[in-house]
Design an enzyme around this catalytic site. Structure first.
Site, PDB file in Angstrom:
ATOM      1  N   HIS A 270       0.929  -1.177   0.105  1.00 28.53           N
ATOM      2  CA  HIS A 270      -0.054   0.074  -0.065  1.00 28.53           C
ATOM      3  C   HIS A 270       0.679   1.242  -0.091  1.00 28.53           C
ATOM      4  O   HIS A 270       1.959   1.323   0.523  1.00 28.53           O
ATOM      5  CB  HIS A 270      -0.911   0.147   1.237  1.00 28.53           C
ATOM      6  CG  HIS A 270      -1.581  -1.039   1.467  1.00 28.53           C
ATOM      7  ND1 HIS A 270      -1.985  -2.027   2.721  1.00 28.53           N
ATOM      8  CD2 HIS A 270      -2.546  -1.724   0.608  1.00 28.53           C
ATOM      9  CE1 HIS A 270      -2.564  -2.974   2.525  1.00 28.53           C
ATOM     10  NE2 HIS A 270      -3.101  -2.945   1.145  1.00 28.53           N
ATOM     11  N   GLU A 308      -4.225  -4.405  -4.296  1.00 29.70           N
ATOM     12  CA  GLU A 308      -5.739  -4.210  -4.417  1.00 29.70           C
ATOM     13  C   GLU A 308      -6.277  -2.754  -4.035  1.00 29.70           C
ATOM     14  O   GLU A 308      -6.711  -2.701  -3.184  1.00 29.70           O
ATOM     15  CB  GLU A 308      -6.310  -5.188  -3.396  1.00 29.70           C
ATOM     16  CG  GLU A 308      -5.360  -5.454  -1.813  1.00 29.70           C
ATOM     17  CD  GLU A 308      -5.436  -4.579  -0.894  1.00 29.70           C
ATOM     18  OE1 GLU A 308      -6.155  -3.381  -1.192  1.00 29.70           O
ATOM     19  OE2 GLU A 308      -4.836  -4.653   0.457  1.00 29.70           O
TER      20      GLU A 308
END
Length: 365
Positions: A270, A308
């Site tokens: 992330h 994601e």
């Protein structure tokens, strides 16, 4: 000068003013400071200001010829490794380099053993995709072997035992098209808390992360990550200036695992780019492939990197596609509609995705 775990990141302030950084000087990201200097067709590798090696660089013929260097192959290897990285930086479209070492059988044997080159008939060839998989130039703990495979259970998930988390600088790489050094270091809970707090309360960041709050909330957030063996929080810097926060995770024990067939050494990430001055394609072309490079180097068994991002984050998905990630599918987390993206090790090194997209296209042409 950024320090940690006994390593120091080289910044432009340490390089002599006698030459342009982008054209004539190529520093190694980590210390001890090894710098490759170019004067026309001659390359000189210096360490701490002392000459170590000289080579002839025939760029048109993609040929490096060793003129002078240490007789000890163990001393010659890091200098040649630095010189080949510099040659690749100055000539990114070269398919490969022929390395002419003359009559030096011990050095030839040592370089073949350590994977810096390979034999092709009577010549020795440096392949960019192989050179970039040798961790010596970029990892602070390059000599650390992969942790032996031993399965453990975490919350009902069977996965390999993970290594002890690093401290300080973990990776550094000179970016020739920016003339800056990018580095990643382990987040320091107290020293980096004000920075993390400010970034998480940026409305642009909060819109996607939803982690805005007070210092106590963010201190607890960092503490949870640092106590979790599968997570590694990092701070990214350009020439010692912090610009981003990264979370790297092992996918097998992450929340993403139920949504695809996660491998033992798959990793994910992330990102928060906290400083507005470092947004934009020119910086993405440096930090994104460098982060992928770090994850692939950190454990040679990592074959896939996954992500994601929010399915609604169209710009991020475009950036990932340009950087070699394949879109696998959309799926639903409890908190968001996400897109599963994946980058293969073979594609990253085979297609030279550590380069900006325009250069990469020229290489393939």
């Amino acid at each position: 000068m950024t320090q940690g775990a006994g390593m120091t990141v080289v910044s432009r302030s340490l390089i002599s003013d006698e030459a342009s950084v982008s054209e004539n000087v190529f520093p190694l990201g980590l210390t001890p400071a090894i710098v490759t200097l170019r004067n026309g067709a001659q390359l000189r590798v210096v360490s701490g200001g002392a000459p170590v090696m000289s080579l002839k660089f025939d760029e048109a013929a993609s040929r490096l010829s060793l003129l002078d260097g240490p007789g000890d192959p163990k001393r010659a290897l890091p200098a040649l490794s630095a010189a080949t990285e510099a040659a690749l930086g100055w000539s990114p479209a070269a398919a490969q380099f022929v390395l002419d070492l003359g009559n030096r059988p011990q050095l030839i044997a040592h370089l073949l053993k350590h994977g810096l080159m390979e034999a092709r008939g009577s010549e020795f060839v440096v392949e960019p995709g192989l050179v970039m998989q040798r961790p010596d130039n970029w990892l602070a703990d390059a000599d650390r072997p992969p942790l032996p495979l031993h399965y453990v259970m975490t919350d009902g998930k069977r996965h390999p035992r993970r290594p002890v988390k690093p401290e300080g600088v973990v990776y550094a790489r000179f970016i020739p098209w920016l003339s800056q050094t990018i580095s990643f270091r382990a987040l320091d809970r107290e020293a980096d808390l004000p920075l993390f707090h400010r970034w998480m309360n940026d409305p642009r960041v909060a819109a996607f992360w939803d982690e805005d709050g007070d210092l106590d909330k963010h201190r607890a957030y960092i503490a949870r990550l640092q106590a979790d063996p599968h997570m590694l929080p990092l701070i990214g810097c350009f020439d010692d200036v912090p610009f981003s926060y990264f979370e790297i995770y092992w996918a097998k024990e992450n929340r993403i695992a139920p949504f695809y067939d996660a491998g033992d050494y798959d990793r994910g990430w992330h990102v928060v780019v906290g400083e507005d001055a470092y947004r934009g394609r020119q910086f993405i072309s440096a930090w994104l492939p460098s982060l992928m490079h770090y994850m692939f180097l950190d454990d040679c068994r990592t074959q896939r990197i996954v992500g994601e991002p929010a399915a609604a984050h169209v710009q991020q998905l475009r950036n990932l596609e340009r950087s070699g990630f394949a879109t696998i599918k959309n799926f639903d987390f409890p908190h968001k509609r996400a897109t599963l993206v994946m980058l293969l090790r073979e594609r990253f090194f085979g297609d030279r995705l550590w380069l900006p997209a325009a250069t990469e296209a020229a290489v393939r042409a």
